[in-house]
Motif scaffolding. Sequence first.
Motif, PDB file in Angstrom:
ATOM      1  N   ASP A 181       0.800  -1.228   0.000  1.00 41.55           N
ATOM      2  CA  ASP A 181       0.000   0.000   0.000  1.00 41.55           C
ATOM      3  C   ASP A 181       0.836   1.284   0.000  1.00 41.55           C
ATOM      4  O   ASP A 181       0.488   2.260  -0.684  1.00 41.55           O
ATOM      5  CB  ASP A 181      -0.938   0.013   1.214  1.00 41.55           C
ATOM      6  N   LEU A 182       1.909   1.320   0.773  1.00 39.12           N
ATOM      7  CA  LEU A 182       2.697   2.547   0.885  1.00 39.12           C
ATOM      8  C   LEU A 182       3.370   2.906  -0.434  1.00 39.12           C
ATOM      9  O   LEU A 182       3.439   4.089  -0.799  1.00 39.12           O
ATOM     10  CB  LEU A 182       3.740   2.402   1.995  1.00 39.12           C
ATOM     11  N   TYR A 183       3.830   1.904  -1.164  1.00 37.09           N
ATOM     12  CA  TYR A 183       4.453   2.164  -2.474  1.00 37.09           C
ATOM     13  C   TYR A 183       3.410   2.678  -3.467  1.00 37.09           C
ATOM     14  O   TYR A 183       3.674   3.602  -4.236  1.00 37.09           O
ATOM     15  CB  TYR A 183       5.103   0.893  -3.011  1.00 37.09           C
ATOM     16  N   LEU A 184       2.246   2.076  -3.425  1.00 33.71           N
ATOM     17  CA  LEU A 184       1.161   2.529  -4.310  1.00 33.71           C
ATOM     18  C   LEU A 184       0.753   3.966  -3.975  1.00 33.71           C
ATOM     19  O   LEU A 184       0.507   4.778  -4.866  1.00 33.71           O
ATOM     20  CB  LEU A 184      -0.041   1.588  -4.178  1.00 33.71           C
ATOM     21  N   TYR A 185       0.728   4.271  -2.686  1.00 31.63           N
ATOM     22  CA  TYR A 185       0.381   5.623  -2.253  1.00 31.63           C
ATOM     23  C   TYR A 185       1.435   6.623  -2.726  1.00 31.63           C
ATOM     24  O   TYR A 185       1.099   7.704  -3.251  1.00 31.63           O
ATOM     25  CB  TYR A 185       0.275   5.656  -0.729  1.00 31.63           C
ATOM     26  N   GLY A 186       2.711   6.282  -2.554  1.00 32.65           N
ATOM     27  CA  GLY A 186       3.778   7.174  -2.984  1.00 32.65           C
ATOM     28  C   GLY A 186       3.742   7.447  -4.477  1.00 32.65           C
ATOM     29  O   GLY A 186       3.900   8.592  -4.920  1.00 32.65           O
ATOM     30  N   ALA A 187       3.529   6.405  -5.258  1.00 31.15           N
ATOM     31  CA  ALA A 187       3.452   6.574  -6.713  1.00 31.15           C
ATOM     32  C   ALA A 187       2.267   7.457  -7.091  1.00 31.15           C
ATOM     33  O   ALA A 187       2.376   8.345  -7.950  1.00 31.15           O
ATOM     34  CB  ALA A 187       3.333   5.214  -7.385  1.00 31.15           C
ATOM     35  N   GLU A 188       1.135   7.234  -6.426  1.00 31.65           N
ATOM     36  CA  GLU A 188      -0.056   8.036  -6.712  1.00 31.65           C
ATOM     37  C   GLU A 188       0.204   9.509  -6.407  1.00 31.65           C
ATOM     38  O   GLU A 188      -0.179  10.396  -7.180  1.00 31.65           O
ATOM     39  CB  GLU A 188      -1.235   7.526  -5.879  1.00 31.65           C
ATOM     40  N   ARG A 189       0.848   9.782  -5.278  1.00 39.42           N
ATOM     41  CA  ARG A 189       1.134  11.166  -4.900  1.00 39.42           C
ATOM     42  C   ARG A 189       2.107  11.831  -5.869  1.00 39.42           C
ATOM     43  O   ARG A 189       2.053  13.045  -6.077  1.00 39.42           O
ATOM     44  CB  ARG A 189       1.687  11.226  -3.479  1.00 39.42           C
ATOM     45  N   LEU A 190       2.994  11.047  -6.462  1.00 41.44           N
ATOM     46  CA  LEU A 190       3.909  11.583  -7.470  1.00 41.44           C
ATOM     47  C   LEU A 190       3.240  11.746  -8.826  1.00 41.44           C
ATOM     48  O   LEU A 190       3.783  12.407  -9.709  1.00 41.44           O
ATOM     49  CB  LEU A 190       5.132  10.677  -7.610  1.00 41.44           C
ATOM     50  N   GLY A 191       2.092  11.097  -9.001  1.00 43.38           N
ATOM     51  CA  GLY A 191       1.394  11.151 -10.274  1.00 43.38           C
ATOM     52  C   GLY A 191       2.010  10.268 -11.333  1.00 43.38           C
ATOM     53  O   GLY A 191       1.895  10.542 -12.535  1.00 43.38           O
ATOM     54  N   VAL A 192       2.648   9.180 -10.895  1.00 48.16           N
ATOM     55  CA  VAL A 192       3.313   8.254 -11.814  1.00 48.16           C
ATOM     56  C   VAL A 192       2.753   6.855 -11.576  1.00 48.16           C
ATOM     57  O   VAL A 192       2.597   6.428 -10.424  1.00 48.16           O
ATOM     58  CB  VAL A 192       4.841   8.254 -11.592  1.00 48.16           C
ATOM     59  N   ALA A 193       2.452   6.135 -12.646  1.00 51.50           N
ATOM     60  CA  ALA A 193       1.959   4.766 -12.502  1.00 51.50           C
ATOM     61  C   ALA A 193       3.007   3.912 -11.797  1.00 51.50           C
ATOM     62  O   ALA A 193       4.208   4.033 -12.067  1.00 51.50           O
ATOM     63  CB  ALA A 193       1.639   4.178 -13.869  1.00 51.50           C
ATOM     64  N   ILE A 194       2.562   3.040 -10.906  1.00 47.56           N
ATOM     65  CA  ILE A 194       3.508   2.238 -10.127  1.00 47.56           C
ATOM     66  C   ILE A 194       4.405   1.393 -11.032  1.00 47.56           C
ATOM     67  O   ILE A 194       5.582   1.179 -10.738  1.00 47.56           O
ATOM     68  CB  ILE A 194       2.762   1.345  -9.098  1.00 47.56           C
ATOM     69  N   GLY A 195       3.884   0.943 -12.153  1.00 45.51           N
ATOM     70  CA  GLY A 195       4.683   0.141 -13.075  1.00 45.51           C
ATOM     71  C   GLY A 195       5.800   0.914 -13.743  1.00 45.51           C
ATOM     72  O   GLY A 195       6.719   0.319 -14.314  1.00 45.51           O
ATOM     73  N   ASP A 196       5.741   2.243 -13.654  1.00 41.01           N
ATOM     74  CA  ASP A 196       6.786   3.090 -14.225  1.00 41.01           C
ATOM     75  C   ASP A 196       7.782   3.572 -13.169  1.00 41.01           C
ATOM     76  O   ASP A 196       8.673   4.368 -13.469  1.00 41.01           O
ATOM     77  CB  ASP A 196       6.165   4.312 -14.916  1.00 41.01           C
ATOM     78  N   CYS A 197       7.598   3.096 -11.939  1.00 43.26           N
ATOM     79  CA  CYS A 197       8.480   3.489 -10.835  1.00 43.26           C
ATOM     80  C   CYS A 197       9.529   2.415 -10.571  1.00 43.26           C
ATOM     81  O   CYS A 197       9.305   1.224 -10.818  1.00 43.26           O
ATOM     82  CB  CYS A 197       7.681   3.691  -9.548  1.00 43.26           C
ATOM     83  N   ALA A 198      10.672   2.840 -10.041  1.00 44.53           N
ATOM     84  CA  ALA A 198      11.657   1.918  -9.492  1.00 44.53           C
ATOM     85  C   ALA A 198      11.725   2.157  -7.990  1.00 44.53           C
ATOM     86  O   ALA A 198      11.680   3.305  -7.532  1.00 44.53           O
ATOM     87  CB  ALA A 198      13.029   2.133 -10.120  1.00 44.53           C
ATOM     88  N   ILE A 199      11.816   1.083  -7.226  1.00 43.62           N
ATOM     89  CA  ILE A 199      11.873   1.159  -5.769  1.00 43.62           C
ATOM     90  C   ILE A 199      13.231   0.649  -5.305  1.00 43.62           C
ATOM     91  O   ILE A 199      13.685  -0.417  -5.738  1.00 43.62           O
ATOM     92  CB  ILE A 199      10.767   0.311  -5.112  1.00 43.62           C
ATOM     93  N   LEU A 200      13.864   1.394  -4.397  1.00 44.83           N
ATOM     94  CA  LEU A 200      15.099   0.944  -3.758  1.00 44.83           C
ATOM     95  C   LEU A 200      14.753   0.441  -2.371  1.00 44.83           C
ATOM     96  O   LEU A 200      14.294   1.206  -1.517  1.00 44.83           O
ATOM     97  CB  LEU A 200      16.109   2.086  -3.654  1.00 44.83           C
ATOM     98  N   GLU A 201      14.956  -0.854  -2.159  1.00 47.37           N
ATOM     99  CA  GLU A 201      14.634  -1.483  -0.876  1.00 47.37           C
ATOM    100  C   GLU A 201      15.792  -2.366  -0.433  1.00 47.37           C
ATOM    101  O   GLU A 201      16.504  -2.937  -1.262  1.00 47.37           O
ATOM    102  CB  GLU A 201      13.373  -2.340  -0.982  1.00 47.37           C
ATOM    103  N   ASP A 202      15.939  -2.496   0.886  1.00 48.81           N
ATOM    104  CA  ASP A 202      17.033  -3.317   1.414  1.00 48.81           C
ATOM    105  C   ASP A 202      16.571  -4.482   2.259  1.00 48.81           C
ATOM    106  O   ASP A 202      17.307  -5.460   2.405  1.00 48.81           O
ATOM    107  CB  ASP A 202      17.961  -2.447   2.269  1.00 48.81           C
ATOM    108  N   SER A 203      15.379  -4.415   2.840  1.00 48.13           N
ATOM    109  CA  SER A 203      14.963  -5.451   3.781  1.00 48.13           C
ATOM    110  C   SER A 203      14.024  -6.460   3.125  1.00 48.13           C
ATOM    111  O   SER A 203      13.280  -6.120   2.199  1.00 48.13           O
ATOM    112  CB  SER A 203      14.256  -4.826   4.985  1.00 48.13           C
ATOM    113  N   PRO A 204      14.014  -7.683   3.626  1.00 51.70           N
ATOM    114  CA  PRO A 204      13.054  -8.666   3.118  1.00 51.70           C
ATOM    115  C   PRO A 204      11.604  -8.209   3.257  1.00 51.70           C
ATOM    116  O   PRO A 204      10.796  -8.440   2.366  1.00 51.70           O
ATOM    117  CB  PRO A 204      13.344  -9.906   3.973  1.00 51.70           C
ATOM    118  N   VAL A 205      11.293  -7.557   4.364  1.00 46.81           N
ATOM    119  CA  VAL A 205       9.931  -7.070   4.565  1.00 46.81           C
ATOM    120  C   VAL A 205       9.573  -6.035   3.505  1.00 46.81           C
ATOM    121  O   VAL A 205       8.503  -6.081   2.882  1.00 46.81           O
ATOM    122  CB  VAL A 205       9.778  -6.473   5.980  1.00 46.81           C
TER     123      VAL A 205
END
Length: 222
Positions: free
Chosen positions: A148-172
């Motif tokens: 949900d948080l990634y989807l929310y962030g993408a929505e707030r940026l006005g960019v489709a989630i499929g067009d975003c790259a996420i940098l993550e380090d943890s398994p969670v």
Amino acid sequence: MTRPKALLFDFDGVLLESEFAGNRQIAEYLTQAGHPTTAADSMANFMGLSGTHFTAAVEKWIGGPVPAGFWEARAAEDARVVAEGIAAVAGAVDFVRALPADLPRAIVSSSTTHWIRSHLRHLGLEDAFGDHIYSGKEHVTNGKPAPDLYLYGAERLGVAIGDCAILEDSPVGVTGAVASGARVIGLCAGSHCAVGHDERLRALGVTEIAHGFDDVRALLAL
């Protein structure tokens, strides 16, 4: 090796060297309370968790309720590091400062916005993300490992989630990031990333691994 239309950053362990420090403090407290725990144990079991997910993981590990005084000790440690600051993950500050001005970016973290903004000030990055600082505790009902948080962030940026790259380090975090449908880069740059951490992330569906921000730059064609 293509440039995304937006970047979503986890914070702890991606930009800030807080994962190892925080898990070491948790391990020391639990050990003193009679539950022998190493920093490696803490990172393997609790890294990336917050709220009820974190509490449940601690109680599962020790086989009972959280020890008396645990939350007070965590709050005192958090207050100390908010005041004093924590080092950045190697290369993180230069990477953020060098991002193209026209590339939308946001922080999507399980930490509070107070924690994030305080440490961004310590790192000299207080203006790097504008208002796009989002917390799993404050902006969505279901935090990580939900997407949900990634989807929310993408929505707030006005960019489709499929067009975003996420940098993550943890398994969670990776679990939620992969579930969101975004492109996910597993970042193994922090001091908490032990040998085999990259394979642990790959097992959760990550196909792109970066062992430092030079790798991130190459993967994202920046």
